[in-house]
Design a protein around this motif. Structure first.
Motif, PDB file in Angstrom:
ATOM      1  N   ALA A 152       0.838  -1.206   0.000  1.00 26.59           N
ATOM      2  CA  ALA A 152       0.000   0.000   0.000  1.00 26.59           C
ATOM      3  C   ALA A 152       0.874   1.259   0.000  1.00 26.59           C
ATOM      4  CB  ALA A 152      -0.930  -0.008   1.205  1.00 26.59           C
ATOM      5  N   GLY A 153       1.959   1.224   0.769  1.00 24.95           N
ATOM      6  CA  GLY A 153       2.888   2.360   0.777  1.00 24.95           C
ATOM      7  C   GLY A 153       3.515   2.580  -0.588  1.00 24.95           C
ATOM      8  N   TRP A 154       3.850   1.489  -1.255  1.00 24.60           N
ATOM      9  CA  TRP A 154       4.407   1.600  -2.604  1.00 24.60           C
ATOM     10  C   TRP A 154       3.403   2.246  -3.549  1.00 24.60           C
ATOM     11  CZ3 TRP A 154       2.804  -0.131  -7.332  1.00 24.60           C
ATOM     12  CH2 TRP A 154       3.701   0.056  -8.381  1.00 24.60           C
ATOM     13  N   LEU A 155       2.134   1.852  -3.452  1.00 22.54           N
ATOM     14  CA  LEU A 155       1.103   2.456  -4.316  1.00 22.54           C
ATOM     15  C   LEU A 155       1.044   3.966  -4.135  1.00 22.54           C
ATOM     16  CD1 LEU A 155      -2.057   0.159  -4.189  1.00 22.54           C
ATOM     17  CD2 LEU A 155      -0.840   0.923  -6.208  1.00 22.54           C
ATOM     18  N   VAL A 156       1.041   4.403  -2.887  1.00 25.33           N
ATOM     19  CA  VAL A 156       0.993   5.843  -2.589  1.00 25.33           C
ATOM     20  C   VAL A 156       2.249   6.534  -3.105  1.00 25.33           C
ATOM     21  CG1 VAL A 156       0.991   7.566  -0.732  1.00 25.33           C
ATOM     22  CG2 VAL A 156      -0.545   5.579  -0.616  1.00 25.33           C
ATOM     23  N   ALA A 157       3.421   5.968  -2.819  1.00 28.65           N
ATOM     24  CA  ALA A 157       4.681   6.584  -3.240  1.00 28.65           C
ATOM     25  C   ALA A 157       4.803   6.612  -4.759  1.00 28.65           C
ATOM     26  CB  ALA A 157       5.864   5.834  -2.624  1.00 28.65           C
ATOM     27  N   ASP A 158       4.364   5.558  -5.424  1.00 22.60           N
ATOM     28  CA  ASP A 158       4.420   5.514  -6.888  1.00 22.60           C
ATOM     29  C   ASP A 158       3.503   6.572  -7.502  1.00 22.60           C
ATOM     30  OD1 ASP A 158       5.498   4.125  -9.267  1.00 22.60           O
ATOM     31  OD2 ASP A 158       3.374   3.612  -9.612  1.00 22.60           O
ATOM     32  N   TRP A 159       2.350   6.737  -6.908  1.00 21.10           N
ATOM     33  CA  TRP A 159       1.418   7.768  -7.378  1.00 21.10           C
ATOM     34  C   TRP A 159       2.000   9.158  -7.133  1.00 21.10           C
ATOM     35  CZ3 TRP A 159      -1.944  10.768  -3.966  1.00 21.10           C
ATOM     36  CH2 TRP A 159      -2.835  11.588  -4.650  1.00 21.10           C
ATOM     37  N   GLN A 160       2.613   9.375  -5.970  1.00 17.48           N
ATOM     38  CA  GLN A 160       3.192  10.676  -5.632  1.00 17.48           C
ATOM     39  C   GLN A 160       4.400  11.011  -6.503  1.00 17.48           C
ATOM     40  OE1 GLN A 160       2.312  13.223  -3.557  1.00 17.48           O
ATOM     41  NE2 GLN A 160       0.400  12.107  -3.316  1.00 17.48           N
ATOM     42  N   LYS A 161       5.208  10.018  -6.849  1.00 14.53           N
ATOM     43  CA  LYS A 161       6.395  10.305  -7.654  1.00 14.53           C
ATOM     44  C   LYS A 161       6.018  10.784  -9.055  1.00 14.53           C
ATOM     45  CE  LYS A 161       7.800   5.907  -9.760  1.00 14.53           C
ATOM     46  NZ  LYS A 161       7.233   6.190 -11.041  1.00 14.53           N
ATOM     47  N   ASP A 162       4.832  10.359  -9.525  1.00 13.34           N
ATOM     48  CA  ASP A 162       4.379  10.786 -10.842  1.00 13.34           C
ATOM     49  C   ASP A 162       3.834  12.211 -10.847  1.00 13.34           C
ATOM     50  OD1 ASP A 162       5.098   8.350 -11.906  1.00 13.34           O
ATOM     51  OD2 ASP A 162       3.071   7.496 -11.753  1.00 13.34           O
ATOM     52  N   ILE A 163       3.374  12.706  -9.689  1.00  6.59           N
ATOM     53  CA  ILE A 163       2.817  14.062  -9.653  1.00  6.59           C
ATOM     54  C   ILE A 163       3.721  15.059  -8.940  1.00  6.59           C
ATOM     55  CG2 ILE A 163       0.431  13.257  -9.841  1.00  6.59           C
ATOM     56  CD1 ILE A 163       0.112  13.747  -6.840  1.00  6.59           C
ATOM     57  N   SER A 164       4.786  14.568  -8.326  1.00  5.52           N
ATOM     58  CA  SER A 164       5.702  15.431  -7.592  1.00  5.52           C
ATOM     59  C   SER A 164       7.126  15.228  -8.111  1.00  5.52           C
ATOM     60  CB  SER A 164       5.643  15.097  -6.104  1.00  5.52           C
ATOM     61  OG  SER A 164       6.634  15.801  -5.405  1.00  5.52           O
ATOM     62  N   SER A 165       7.864  16.293  -8.164  1.00  5.11           N
ATOM     63  CA  SER A 165       9.259  16.185  -8.616  1.00  5.11           C
ATOM     64  C   SER A 165      10.210  15.927  -7.445  1.00  5.11           C
ATOM     65  CB  SER A 165       9.660  17.461  -9.360  1.00  5.11           C
ATOM     66  OG  SER A 165       9.562  18.573  -8.487  1.00  5.11           O
ATOM     67  N   ASP A 166       9.669  15.750  -6.259  1.00  2.00           N
ATOM     68  CA  ASP A 166      10.471  15.516  -5.066  1.00  2.00           C
ATOM     69  C   ASP A 166      11.156  14.146  -5.132  1.00  2.00           C
ATOM     70  OD1 ASP A 166      11.579  15.639  -2.564  1.00  2.00           O
ATOM     71  OD2 ASP A 166       9.684  15.669  -1.477  1.00  2.00           O
ATOM     72  N   GLU A 167      12.459  14.117  -4.881  1.00  2.00           N
ATOM     73  CA  GLU A 167      13.255  12.887  -4.917  1.00  2.00           C
ATOM     74  C   GLU A 167      12.850  11.897  -3.818  1.00  2.00           C
ATOM     75  OE1 GLU A 167      16.082  10.294  -6.419  1.00  2.00           O
ATOM     76  OE2 GLU A 167      15.362  12.172  -7.276  1.00  2.00           O
ATOM     77  N   PHE A 168      12.237  12.389  -2.754  1.00  2.00           N
ATOM     78  CA  PHE A 168      11.822  11.546  -1.642  1.00  2.00           C
ATOM     79  C   PHE A 168      10.928  10.401  -2.105  1.00  2.00           C
ATOM     80  CE2 PHE A 168       8.358  10.613   1.354  1.00  2.00           C
ATOM     81  CZ  PHE A 168       9.080  10.063   2.398  1.00  2.00           C
ATOM     82  N   TRP A 169       9.992  10.703  -2.995  1.00  2.00           N
ATOM     83  CA  TRP A 169       9.046   9.678  -3.449  1.00  2.00           C
ATOM     84  C   TRP A 169       9.733   8.606  -4.283  1.00  2.00           C
ATOM     85  CZ3 TRP A 169       5.141   9.460  -0.526  1.00  2.00           C
ATOM     86  CH2 TRP A 169       4.596  10.610   0.024  1.00  2.00           C
TER      87      TRP A 169
END
Length: 139
Positions: A23-40
Motif C-alpha cells: 500500500a505504501g508503494w502504491l501511494v509513493a508511486d502515485w506521488q512520484k508521478d505528480i511530484s518532482s520531489d526525490e523523496f518519493w
C-alpha cells in the motif's frame, strides 16, 4: 487446524509487512508521478525492496503451512472453501510477482501489476474471514 502461536504470529507479521509496504508503494508511486520531489522516488525503491524481502519470507512460511495446516485441514474437511480461496489468491500473487519481476513485456506488465494489487488487497480482506470461519468451526 489452529497453528502454534509463534508460527501464526510470523504469518500475520509477514502478511502485515506485505500489506503495508504494498500500500505504501502504491501511494509513493502515485506521488512520484505528480511530484518532482526525490523523496518519493527513493521511497518507491525502498518499499519495493522491503516488499520483495517480505515476500521471500512469506514464501517460506506458505511452504511450511502446506503440511502443517493446509493438508491437515483438507483431510479433516474443515474450512475448505475459504482455504481454497486463500490458496488461490496466494497462487495468483506468486505468479504475478514472478511476472512483474521476470517479464519485460510492457504490454503485460500493467495487467500483472493490477492483478497483483487486487489479489494482495483481496488476501488482506480474506485472511480475517478465513480465520473467523476456521475458529467458528472449531467451536
Amino acid at each position: 487446524m489452529r497453528l502454534k502461536p509463534s508460527f501464526r504470529f510470523a504469518i500475520y507479521a509477514a502478511f502485515a509487512v506485505l500489506l503495508l509496504t504494498g500500500a505504501g508503494w502504491l501511494v509513493a508511486d502515485w506521488q512520484k508521478d505528480i511530484s518532482s520531489d526525490e523523496f518519493w522516488q527513493q521511497s518507491v525503491a525502498y518499499l519495493l525492496m522491503v516488499h520483495g524481502g517480505a515476500a521471500m519470507v512469506t514464501l517460506l512460511l506458505l511452504g511450511a503451512l502446506i503440511p502443517v495446516h493446509l493438508r491437515r485441514g483438507w483431510r479433516a474437511r474443515r474450512n475448505r472453501v475459504s482455504g481454497s480461496v486463500m490458496t488461490t489468491f496466494n497462487a495468483i500473487l506468486i505468479v504475478t510477482a514472478f511476472g512483474l519481476y521476470y517479464l519485460g513485456s510492457e504490454t503485460l506488465r500493467p495487467w500483472m501489476s493490477w492483478i497483483h494489487i487486487a489479489a494482495g488487497f483481496s488476501v488482506a480482506l480474506w485472511l480475517p474471514v478465513h480465520i473467523f470461519l476456521g475458529r467458528r468451526e472449531l467451536r
